[in-house]
Design a protein around this motif. Structure first.
Motif, PDB file in Angstrom:
ATOM      1  N   TRP A  46     -10.228  22.563 -13.747  1.00  0.00           N
ATOM      2  CA  TRP A  46     -11.288  21.571 -13.924  1.00  0.00           C
ATOM      3  C   TRP A  46     -11.983  21.730 -15.263  1.00  0.00           C
ATOM      4  O   TRP A  46     -12.697  22.682 -15.489  1.00  0.00           O
ATOM      5  CB  TRP A  46     -12.307  21.686 -12.795  1.00  0.00           C
ATOM      6  N   VAL A  47     -11.755  20.768 -16.139  1.00  0.00           N
ATOM      7  CA  VAL A  47     -12.479  20.700 -17.398  1.00  0.00           C
ATOM      8  C   VAL A  47     -13.557  19.631 -17.236  1.00  0.00           C
ATOM      9  O   VAL A  47     -13.534  18.832 -16.296  1.00  0.00           O
ATOM     10  CB  VAL A  47     -11.534  20.365 -18.579  1.00  0.00           C
ATOM     11  N   ALA A  48     -14.507  19.607 -18.143  1.00  0.00           N
ATOM     12  CA  ALA A  48     -15.648  18.697 -18.030  1.00  0.00           C
ATOM     13  C   ALA A  48     -15.214  17.236 -17.921  1.00  0.00           C
ATOM     14  O   ALA A  48     -15.780  16.463 -17.152  1.00  0.00           O
ATOM     15  CB  ALA A  48     -16.584  18.889 -19.218  1.00  0.00           C
ATOM     16  N   ARG A  49     -14.206  16.849 -18.660  1.00  0.00           N
ATOM     17  CA  ARG A  49     -13.739  15.462 -18.657  1.00  0.00           C
ATOM     18  C   ARG A  49     -13.227  15.046 -17.279  1.00  0.00           C
ATOM     19  O   ARG A  49     -13.486  13.933 -16.812  1.00  0.00           O
ATOM     20  CB  ARG A  49     -12.642  15.295 -19.708  1.00  0.00           C
ATOM     21  N   ARG A  50     -12.507  15.926 -16.603  1.00  0.00           N
ATOM     22  CA  ARG A  50     -11.986  15.615 -15.269  1.00  0.00           C
ATOM     23  C   ARG A  50     -13.102  15.580 -14.232  1.00  0.00           C
ATOM     24  O   ARG A  50     -13.109  14.736 -13.348  1.00  0.00           O
ATOM     25  CB  ARG A  50     -10.927  16.644 -14.867  1.00  0.00           C
TER      26      ARG A  50
END
Length: 92
Positions: free
Chosen positions: A33-37
């Motif tokens: 999980w990255v911020a964009r997702r």
């Protein structure tokens, strides 16, 4: 040709005027999980593109984890979802 009908709308318009579809959501079973997702999932739920329960099940999230993402988005925007800058954006 067979098109599978998904529940809910196919396209939603976000408050900033951008359009979002189910194709813009992360794939089911995402574990990194990255911020964009995270932002895509939260915006999808807030706009009605995907149900909250469906998102929790689709991405194997806990209710508390998703609520934390929502609070971070409200308080600090996308930058609040970055774990590397956790202390900077989440300090009182």
């Amino acid at each position: 040709m067979f098109i599978r009908k998904e529940p809910g709308p196919r396209v939603v318009t976000l408050p900033n005027g951008d359009q979002m579809t189910r194709a813009d959501l992360p794939p089911p079973g995402t574990t990194r999980w990255v911020a964009r997702r995270k932002e895509a999932v939260v915006r999808g739920v807030q706009s009605g593109l995907i149900d909250r329960e469906e998102a929790l099940e689709r991405y194997d999230l806990s209710d508390e984890e998703f609520e934390g993402w929502e609070r971070a988005m409200v308080s600090h925007g996308t930058n609040g979802l970055k774990t590397t800058l956790l202390q900077k954006y989440r300090q009182s």
